[in-house]
Structure formats: C-alpha cells, structure tokens
Write a protein that holds these residues in place. Sequence first.
Motif, PDB file in Angstrom:
ATOM      1  N   HIS A 254       4.858   1.074   0.012  1.00 32.08           N
ATOM      2  CA  HIS A 254       3.602   0.949  -0.309  1.00 32.08           C
ATOM      3  C   HIS A 254       2.765   2.019   0.532  1.00 32.08           C
ATOM      4  CE1 HIS A 254       0.189  -2.167  -0.293  1.00 32.08           C
ATOM      5  NE2 HIS A 254       0.012  -1.111  -1.045  1.00 32.08           N
ATOM      6  N   GLU A 287       3.735  -8.012  -2.417  1.00 31.14           N
ATOM      7  CA  GLU A 287       4.898  -7.234  -2.958  1.00 31.14           C
ATOM      8  C   GLU A 287       6.176  -7.028  -2.109  1.00 31.14           C
ATOM      9  OE1 GLU A 287       5.980  -4.164  -2.138  1.00 31.14           O
ATOM     10  OE2 GLU A 287       4.616  -3.561  -0.134  1.00 31.14           O
ATOM     11  N   GLY A 291       9.467  -7.852  -4.015  1.00 30.41           N
ATOM     12  CA  GLY A 291      10.107  -6.827  -4.402  1.00 30.41           C
ATOM     13  C   GLY A 291      11.565  -6.937  -4.126  1.00 30.41           C
ATOM     14  N   GLN A 390       3.191 -13.571  -2.735  1.00 32.28           N
ATOM     15  CA  GLN A 390       4.335 -13.463  -3.673  1.00 32.28           C
ATOM     16  C   GLN A 390       4.208 -14.108  -4.968  1.00 32.28           C
ATOM     17  OE1 GLN A 390       7.950 -14.996  -1.807  1.00 32.28           O
ATOM     18  NE2 GLN A 390       9.095 -14.606  -3.784  1.00 32.28           N
ATOM     19  N   VAL A 393       1.782 -11.687  -6.970  1.00 35.51           N
ATOM     20  CA  VAL A 393       2.513 -10.268  -7.537  1.00 35.51           C
ATOM     21  C   VAL A 393       3.586 -10.759  -8.538  1.00 35.51           C
ATOM     22  CG1 VAL A 393       3.756  -8.339  -6.498  1.00 35.51           C
ATOM     23  CG2 VAL A 393       1.726  -9.295  -5.182  1.00 35.51           C
ATOM     24  N   MET A 411       4.798  -2.654 -10.978  1.00 38.22           N
ATOM     25  CA  MET A 411       4.806  -2.654  -9.463  1.00 38.22           C
ATOM     26  C   MET A 411       4.443  -1.657  -8.867  1.00 38.22           C
ATOM     27  SD  MET A 411       5.543  -4.338  -6.497  1.00 38.22           S
ATOM     28  CE  MET A 411       7.103  -5.599  -6.283  1.00 38.22           C
ATOM     29  N   LEU A 415       1.169  -0.864  -6.084  1.00 38.61           N
ATOM     30  CA  LEU A 415       1.677   0.001  -4.680  1.00 38.61           C
ATOM     31  C   LEU A 415       0.802   1.384  -4.458  1.00 38.61           C
ATOM     32  CD1 LEU A 415       5.572  -0.409  -4.761  1.00 38.61           C
ATOM     33  CD2 LEU A 415       4.220  -1.615  -3.799  1.00 38.61           C
TER      34      LEU A 415
END
Length: 426
Positions: A254, A287, A291, A390, A393, A411, A415
Amino acid sequence: MRRLLTALLLSLCAAFPAAARAPLDDAATAYVKLVLGVGEHEDGYVDAYYGPADIREAVKASKSSLPALAAEADRLTAVVEAVNPKTLTDIEKKRRAFLAAQIKAVKFRIGMINGAKPSFAEEAQALFGVNPPLKPLSAYDPLLARIEAVVPGDGPLADRVDAFKMRYAIPKDRLEPVMRAAIAECRARTAAHIRLPAEESFVLEFVTDKSWSGYNWYQGKAHSLIQVNTDLPIFIDRAVDLGCHEGYPGHHTHNALLEDRLVRERGWVEFSVYPLFSPLSLIAEGEGNYGIDLAFPGEQRTAFEAKTLYPLAGLDPKTAAAYGTLREALSGLGGARLTITADLLNGKIDRETAIGLMQKYQLVSRARAEQSIRFSEGYRSYVLNYVTGQEMVKAKVERAGSDPAARWKAMEAILSEPTLPSDLLD
C-alpha cells in the motif's frame, strides 16, 4: 527581438503565477507540516514520513503550539473547500476529498491530545470516518456454541481453544524460515496481479514488549521494516496473516504504491506522511486483513500451509485441515472485540471485566487478552479498522465480481489512489 520575447514570457508568468502548480499543492504542503507539527506533541502519531527533510526540520524548529495547529487546521479546511471541484479531474476530486477528511481528523486528534474525552462512536466517526454498528455480546453466543463442537471437552472454552492452538505454535528456532516462506508466497501472489516498484524491499525483525503482534514501519523508497512481536507463542496461521497484512498486498505494498504513483508520478506530497489516527488507517488495516483472503482464497491457504509451512515449523501437515476449520469458526468473533473496547472506553466496564470478556469472546488466554486490552487502551477506537475496515474493503472488492483478476484490479485501485472509507461504499 530576444529581449521582447523574454519580456513577454515574464509578463505571462506574472499573469499566471500558479500555472505550474495544481490548485491543491500549497494546501498539501501545509497539511504535511500540520501533521508533522502534531507529531511533535504525540509520539507515534506520525506513522511514516519520507518527504523532504527540510520540511521536517522546519517543523521541529517552529515548535507550534496545539492552539496554533488547531487554527491552522481550520485555515486549511477553508482553503481546500474553496477549491472548486468542477475545475478538477476525477482523481483530483478524490485528492480534494482526501485532504479535507484527513485535515478534519487532524483537528479532532489535536483536541484529544489537549484532553478531550470523546465517546467511542464520536471518536470513530471523527478520526476514521465510520460509526460501526456494535452488536451486544450475546449475539456471539450462538457462535461460541458452534465452536464448542469443534473443540469438545471439559473446562472453559477459551482454555480448550488455547490448548488446541498451542499444538500449532511455531518453535522459536524455526520462526524466521517460516515467516520468510510465508512472506515470499504472499509477495509472489500479489506480484502476479499488481506491478510493484522495481526497488521494493523489506527487512524482517523480531521484537518483544509490544502491544501488537506485528508492525510495518514504512521507510520510503519502497522499503519497509517489518517487525514481529515474539512476546507470546506465534501460531502457524499467523505467518500468512502477518505476511499478507504487513507485507503483500498489505501495508508495505500500500505505502509503496502510494509513494510510487502519487508522490513520485504526480508530486502529491501529502502522501509522503501518514498520520496514524486518520481515515487512511481504515483503508490500510482493512485492505491488510482482506488481502489475506484475496491472496489465499478458499482452501488455498490451508493447502499452502500444509505443503510448505508445516514442514518448516516441524508440525504434522495432516492436521492442517483441523486447524483451518477452527480458524474459520473463530473468524466470526471479530466484532465482539469492538463491543468490548467500546464498553471499556465509554466507562461501562472496568479493565478486569474487559480482560475476562476478551477471553470469553475472543477465545484467547489471559495473557493474550491482556495484550489486546493494552492495545485498546493505547490505540482506543483504532481497533475498529481491523474489523469494520476489512468488511468494507471486502464488500468493495467483491462487488467487482467473482473473477480473481477483477478483484485484484479493484484492490489495486484502493491501494494506489486517494481512497476514503466513503469510497468503499460506491
């Protein structure tokens, strides 16, 4: 003729003095100084800074008071709001909204440093841009009953879960190779979908006496220091958790993308500083957690752990599925941590009660419950970023469809662009 052309050029420059700078550039530089100024009053407020050294030196020398910084935040808010969004491109509009939200959070944090005691909800909204719905703890009792079936036996459920997980603790002499293998796989899976800066790198370090289990200290120039806290035993699933969350596609990725695509390519200096208590943290922690599932969807995580990490840790790969089942069952308890933290910060329960509730509803040992409460006492409403972030996202990325490539593209946009919590609702 040459003198005439020179005079003409000078007159044009005088007529359009701001032509070389975007409308928000001056406000962005002032924002960086504002954040660094607040950081002089609160240790840890500035999580990362890799902008011009002379700016930081000037801020240290100025020693602005909190009232002066609050007034500057008000001035900057007016400056940013005065920029007509109709004159901006779409991404510049996002930049304007980002700056406005970040400045608002700075102003609120100044009040807290100065002694303000907001409620959990007030603080969450002002600092992180959300007001998460909090369920009563009783809402998690049915899930505890289901976990009882996964870990049957006598005694408190938290003790049984902890004893079960202790069988999956990584021996300390095997911790580094396990962590490096996990991070390497997280990186490979991320790099298959997102172009990382060519020079990106990290240093891995093991530390003690922290209220957190892992931390990424971004250094600039696409480089990070990733620290792992070894105060308590580290279970096998934390290797992938930390590898993704702190590294790829989490915090390291990120920050590297923001630096590469916004600071370097666009010259947006505001992204060279990261104030911890701000809407940016909801994006970062959200994220970082989601992720993990993006990089290891479905059964891929358990399969990778069994094939690669279990042998490195000296654990039996045949038991990986059982541990994966428990991990999945426990994942639904995250919201209970927010309720407990809110009740503690709002004065509804005392510290000892909070520790007991954390043991019961997070199903952890007393030592881990104490560490969690220590974090909540220090970072306060920040804990919502892990759970609510979370969820937000995940919802945003998965609206892109079921195709993995489409999800990774969504995503990547989160980022590498100025992203606010409200952007996740679109």
